[in-house]
Design a protein around this motif. Structure first.
Motif, PDB file in Angstrom:
ATOM      1  N   SER A  98     -45.611 -78.114   0.311  1.00 42.31           N
ATOM      2  CA  SER A  98     -46.203 -76.793   0.120  1.00 42.31           C
ATOM      3  C   SER A  98     -45.177 -75.673   0.238  1.00 42.31           C
ATOM      4  O   SER A  98     -45.511 -74.504   0.013  1.00 42.31           O
ATOM      5  CB  SER A  98     -47.305 -76.552   1.157  1.00 42.31           C
ATOM      6  N   LEU A  99     -43.971 -76.022   0.626  1.00 36.74           N
ATOM      7  CA  LEU A  99     -42.941 -75.008   0.797  1.00 36.74           C
ATOM      8  C   LEU A  99     -42.363 -74.608  -0.546  1.00 36.74           C
ATOM      9  O   LEU A  99     -42.203 -75.434  -1.445  1.00 36.74           O
ATOM     10  CB  LEU A  99     -41.821 -75.533   1.697  1.00 36.74           C
ATOM     11  N   GLY A 100     -42.035 -73.333  -0.661  1.00 32.15           N
ATOM     12  CA  GLY A 100     -41.410 -72.827  -1.877  1.00 32.15           C
ATOM     13  C   GLY A 100     -39.913 -73.108  -1.871  1.00 32.15           C
ATOM     14  O   GLY A 100     -39.363 -73.657  -0.907  1.00 32.15           O
ATOM     15  N   GLU A 101     -39.274 -72.698  -2.940  1.00 32.79           N
ATOM     16  CA  GLU A 101     -37.830 -72.871  -3.065  1.00 32.79           C
ATOM     17  C   GLU A 101     -37.126 -72.066  -1.974  1.00 32.79           C
ATOM     18  O   GLU A 101     -37.451 -70.907  -1.739  1.00 32.79           O
ATOM     19  CB  GLU A 101     -37.387 -72.386  -4.443  1.00 32.79           C
ATOM     20  N   GLU A 147     -37.519 -72.160   1.091  1.00 32.15           N
ATOM     21  CA  GLU A 147     -38.399 -71.822   2.206  1.00 32.15           C
ATOM     22  C   GLU A 147     -38.246 -72.889   3.290  1.00 32.15           C
ATOM     23  O   GLU A 147     -38.260 -74.077   3.007  1.00 32.15           O
ATOM     24  CB  GLU A 147     -39.859 -71.751   1.738  1.00 32.15           C
ATOM     25  N   THR A 158     -42.797 -69.644   8.406  1.00 34.78           N
ATOM     26  CA  THR A 158     -41.620 -70.003   7.611  1.00 34.78           C
ATOM     27  C   THR A 158     -40.744 -68.769   7.495  1.00 34.78           C
ATOM     28  O   THR A 158     -41.102 -67.706   8.008  1.00 34.78           O
ATOM     29  CB  THR A 158     -42.004 -70.508   6.194  1.00 34.78           C
ATOM     30  N   ARG A 204     -40.493 -67.082   4.998  1.00 35.64           N
ATOM     31  CA  ARG A 204     -41.075 -66.204   3.974  1.00 35.64           C
ATOM     32  C   ARG A 204     -42.534 -65.802   4.225  1.00 35.64           C
ATOM     33  O   ARG A 204     -42.996 -64.821   3.694  1.00 35.64           O
ATOM     34  CB  ARG A 204     -40.995 -66.872   2.610  1.00 35.64           C
ATOM     35  N   ARG A 205     -43.260 -66.607   5.013  1.00 41.22           N
ATOM     36  CA  ARG A 205     -44.688 -66.327   5.196  1.00 41.22           C
ATOM     37  C   ARG A 205     -45.192 -66.894   6.518  1.00 41.22           C
ATOM     38  O   ARG A 205     -44.563 -67.729   7.143  1.00 41.22           O
ATOM     39  CB  ARG A 205     -45.503 -66.894   4.039  1.00 41.22           C
ATOM     40  N   ASP A 218     -52.441 -67.202   3.999  1.00 38.96           N
ATOM     41  CA  ASP A 218     -50.999 -67.028   3.967  1.00 38.96           C
ATOM     42  C   ASP A 218     -50.701 -65.534   3.949  1.00 38.96           C
ATOM     43  O   ASP A 218     -51.290 -64.801   3.162  1.00 38.96           O
ATOM     44  CB  ASP A 218     -50.382 -67.645   2.712  1.00 38.96           C
TER      45      ASP A 218
END
Length: 169
Positions: A7-10, A12, A86, A88-89, A103
């Protein structure tokens, strides 16, 4: 049962993962122990007779159902509630059979604060308050373990994202 790595973004990364503080289960454990004690006393003091075994089984079955309702459901609720920070969020996930989540992009966080009274300080728990721009505005998370540390991590990352000048890229 936190946030899945998929579920993590690039770029992240998970900074902090936690569940509500264990103290949220104290009442659950207390009532489970009381149920076992009451059932044990009732079973021991059932007078002899032809229905003694049946009555003992009924008492034991009722005690098991009460423990499942009073103990297992709150425990599952605790286990399936997770908070993930994270870089980022901030991610909140909860639910036993059906899942819900929220989120908050850290670039939208305006303020991060915490509260705890004396007992919460002794137990190492407290309330984390995250103010963000948008419809939902304020997120109040109760029984957060090591709340001061969580607040510091969150604040530090928000500051890094704003480059310390209050302007978000």
């Amino acid at each position: 049962m936190g946030l899945a790595k998929s579920s993590l973004g690039e770029d992240e990364e998970i900074v902090l993962e936690f569940h509500p503080h264990w103290s949220t289960l104290v009442g659950t454990i207390f009532w489970a122990v009381v149920t076992v004690a009451v059932a044990a006393v009732a079973i021991v003091f059932i007078p002899g007779g032809s229905a003694q075994t049946l009555i003992r089984l009924i008492i034991a079955a009722v005690a098991v159902v009460v423990i499942l309702v009073v103990g297992l459901i709150p425990f599952l609720r605790w286990v399936t509630t997770s908070y993930t920070l994270t870089n980022r969020r901030f991610v909140l996930r909860h639910g036993i059979l059906s899942r819900s989540g929220r989120d908050i992009p850290l670039t939208r966080v305006n303020d991060v604060s915490f509260e705890h009274n004396l007992i919460q300080r002794i137990l190492g728990t407290g309330t984390l308050i995250v103010e963000s721009g948008g419809e939902n505005g304020q997120l109040v998370l109760k029984n957060i373990p090591r709340v001061e540390s969580a607040q510091n991590h969150l604040y530090r990352i928000v500051e890094e994202l704003t480059d310390g000048d209050g302007v978000k890229p």
